[in-house]
Design a protein around this motif. Structure first.
Motif, short mmCIF file in Angstrom:
data_model
loop_
_atom_site.label_atom_id
_atom_site.label_comp_id
_atom_site.label_asym_id
_atom_site.label_seq_id
_atom_site.Cartn_x
_atom_site.Cartn_y
_atom_site.Cartn_z
N ALA A 182 0.85 -1.20 0.00
CA ALA A 182 0.00 0.00 0.00
C ALA A 182 0.88 1.23 0.00
O ALA A 182 2.05 1.18 0.40
CB ALA A 182 -0.92 0.02 1.23
N ARG A 184 0.69 5.47 1.27
CA ARG A 184 0.01 6.26 2.31
C ARG A 184 -1.24 6.93 1.75
O ARG A 184 -1.24 7.44 0.63
CB ARG A 184 0.96 7.30 2.89
CG ARG A 184 2.15 6.69 3.63
CD ARG A 184 2.98 7.76 4.32
NE ARG A 184 4.23 7.18 4.83
CZ ARG A 184 4.34 6.56 6.01
NH1 ARG A 184 3.28 6.46 6.79
NH2 ARG A 184 5.50 6.06 6.40
N ASN A 193 4.51 -2.90 3.56
CA ASN A 193 4.42 -2.34 4.91
C ASN A 193 4.45 -3.43 5.95
O ASN A 193 3.72 -4.43 5.85
CB ASN A 193 3.11 -1.54 5.03
CG ASN A 193 3.04 -0.44 4.00
OD1 ASN A 193 3.66 0.60 4.16
ND2 ASN A 193 2.28 -0.66 2.92
N LEU A 252 -1.62 4.59 6.75
CA LEU A 252 -1.45 3.19 6.38
C LEU A 252 -2.40 2.33 7.22
O LEU A 252 -2.11 1.99 8.37
CB LEU A 252 0.00 2.74 6.59
CG LEU A 252 1.02 3.40 5.66
CD1 LEU A 252 2.44 3.16 6.15
CD2 LEU A 252 0.85 2.90 4.23
N ASP A 254 -3.89 -0.95 8.34
CA ASP A 254 -3.60 -2.39 8.35
C ASP A 254 -4.87 -3.13 7.93
O ASP A 254 -5.90 -3.01 8.59
CB ASP A 254 -3.16 -2.81 9.75
CG ASP A 254 -2.66 -4.24 9.81
OD1 ASP A 254 -3.07 -5.07 8.96
OD2 ASP A 254 -1.87 -4.55 10.73
N TRP A 260 -4.48 2.26 11.80
CA TRP A 260 -3.04 2.47 11.69
C TRP A 260 -2.33 1.65 12.76
O TRP A 260 -2.76 1.63 13.93
CB TRP A 260 -2.69 3.94 11.90
CG TRP A 260 -3.20 4.89 10.88
CD1 TRP A 260 -3.87 4.58 9.73
CD2 TRP A 260 -3.10 6.31 10.91
NE1 TRP A 260 -4.19 5.71 9.03
CE2 TRP A 260 -3.73 6.80 9.74
CE3 TRP A 260 -2.54 7.22 11.80
CZ2 TRP A 260 -3.81 8.15 9.45
CZ3 TRP A 260 -2.62 8.57 11.51
CH2 TRP A 260 -3.24 9.04 10.34
N GLN A 266 8.74 0.26 6.19
CA GLN A 266 8.37 0.13 4.79
C GLN A 266 9.55 -0.36 3.96
O GLN A 266 10.70 -0.04 4.25
CB GLN A 266 7.90 1.48 4.24
CG GLN A 266 6.55 1.93 4.76
CD GLN A 266 6.03 3.12 3.96
OE1 GLN A 266 6.68 4.15 3.88
NE2 GLN A 266 4.85 2.96 3.37
#
Length: 472
Positions: A182, A184, A193, A252, A254, A260, A266
């Protein structure tokens, strides 16, 4: 009766890359003017005027058909490479590594170069790139004057001087059941990530605090730029500093929780195929054992295979993908070739391999022939293709590893209709033999060189692996 004068080239530097380049060119009947500034002008790292002096480790990497460096060694042996020949003659007991007695090794290389009838050694500093066909192999401690002239020639504002680099991970060793791709705030999914809970982050931070850092030689100037700050230096500013910096979880979500994480590490893609990934913001100078332990505390990287460790030292090298072709010619001036650390390689053997190719191609240019690139399946071919095509925005020197060569074809179903995937230790001997066969065929048929198959160690494989050893 008149005899024609052999064509000639210039080589700058008599380290591993320059010595190999000179010997490779001379082997094709081309005269070589080899410039070496030592012992007239010494560097802070060297202690002698001998050629190919090893200033750090005395190992040229692991041997055998399960080692990426073993494949490059075999490729260079097959064409009579001067560096690996001297290494084999100077070998010390070191398990499955090609370790050498460093003074004997340097003496053998020096003797081979100085006694070759087509090589003229010229002592003294070269301050500007000479006219005509030349191999620039002046190494990580290239003099300021020559570095400035190379920068001028390439159109760069400067050569790339970096104090620190981040570890690079083999994608196949990343646990994607823990990590996710992903960007941001729903931007393009260009990053992998790795999410931390608070407990995982505090354990990681404690290990980072305790990890041992590289202690520099007094000639290494470790003055950090804010944009290239080692992760251990960031951590010294406080427990929350990394997670408000390179480990920020902002933007980000999850996918397992929809929230987050407490912190995120990353990874960013390093190669076109997406097989090499570097840790973003994790430049480091930690000792390699401690570095591995810290990296493997990152969720999803518990079994991470680090193909290039983070390093911290003075280094002078070109942004290779901006200025070099896979033949190691400069795009701005195809009569100039670059090899070794200056070309963006990491490691003794990699310097020798690029030196051999640069010397071979310089000789071909002098003889009126087209320069060549080894096949992608070979380790040398994989390395130089990476140098020419890596992401220039984040380029760092690279050593050889299995992720540089193409994957094997997908396995075919067995008699029961099931497909059995080969494990890493089964695949590597197949990649080794495929790469060596491709390199030898290229060297003999396209490059027109004398090729001698090197001995290949025998290792037992599964029936499925043995079936694939008949290379296509």
């Amino acid at each position: 009766m008149t005899t024609s004068t052999p064509p000639s080239i210039t080589v700058i530097g008599a380290g591993l890359a320059g010595s190999e380049a000179a010997l490779a060119a001379a082997a094709q009947g081309v005269r070589v003017r080899l410039h070496e500034m030592r012992p007239v002008k010494m560097t802070p790292a060297h202690r002698s005027g001998g050629f190919a002096e090893l200033v750090c480790s005395n190992s040229l990497g692991g041997e055998g058909e399960r080692q990426s460096k073993g494949l490059l060694q075999a490729e260079l042996r097959s064409v009579g490479g001067g560096i690996v020949t001297a290494a084999d003659a100077s070998k010390l007991p070191a398990g499955n590594a090609l370790a050498v007695e460093r003074d004997e090794f340097s003496a053998r290389v020096t003797k081979a170069v100085r006694e070759h009838p087509l090589i003229e050694v010229i002592e003294g500093e070269v301050e500007a790139v000479p006219e005509g066909i030349a191999v620039i192999a002046s190494g990580p401690l290239t003099s300021d004057a020559l570095a400035a002239d190379v920068a001028r020639l390439t159109g760069s504002e400067r050569l790339s001087f970096y104090d620190a680099a981040a570890p690079v991970i083999d994608f196949a060793s990343i646990d994607m059941s823990v990590c996710w791709r992903a960007g941001r705030y729903d931007q393009s999914a260009d990053y992998i990530n790795c999410p931390f809970t608070k407990e995982e982050y505090l354990a990681f931070f404690a290990a980072l605090e305790q990890a041992r850092s590289h202690t520099p030689h007094d000639w290494e100037k470790l003055e950090f730029f804010e944009g290239c700050m080692p992760i251990e230096e960031i951590a010294r500013r406080g427990v929350d500093t990394p997670r408000f910096g390179p480990m920020s979880p902002k933007g980000l979500d999850d996918p397992r929780t929809g929230r987050w994480p407490y912190a995120v590490a990353q990874l960013r893609q390093e190669d076109r195929e997406g097989r090499l990934w570097s840790l973003v913001g994790f430049q480091t100078g930690l000792k390699w054992g401690d570095q591995k332990a810290v990296v493997q505390l990152i969720p999803g990287l518990n079994d991470a295979e680090i193909v290039r460790y983070g390093v911290m030292h003075r280094n002078t090298y070109l942004n290779a993908p901006q200025v070099l072709d896979s033949t190691l010619q400069l795009r701005a001036d195809p009569q100039k070739l670059v090899a070794g650390v200056l070309a963006g390689t990491e490691g003794y053997l990699e310097s020798a391999g690029t030196g051999w190719l640069a010397g071979t191609n310089a000789a071909r240019l002098a003889r009126g022939l087209e320069p060549l690139t080894p096949p992608a399946e070979s380790m040398l071919g994989g390395l130089v293709r990476y140098l020419a095509s890596a992401n220039p925005k984040n380029f760092q020197p690279m050593n050889v590893n299995w992720a540089l060569v193409p994957e094997l074809p997908a396995p075919q179903p067995g008699p029961n209709g099931k497909v059995r995937k080969l494990g890493k230790q089964e695949k590597r001997p197949i990649l080794f033999r495929r790469g060596l066969n491709a390199f030898m065929a290229w060297a003999g048929e396209e490059a027109g060189l004398q090729v001698t198959p090197p001995p290949v160690p025998h290792q037992e494989e599964s029936a499925e692996a043995q079936a694939q050893l008949v290379l296509r």
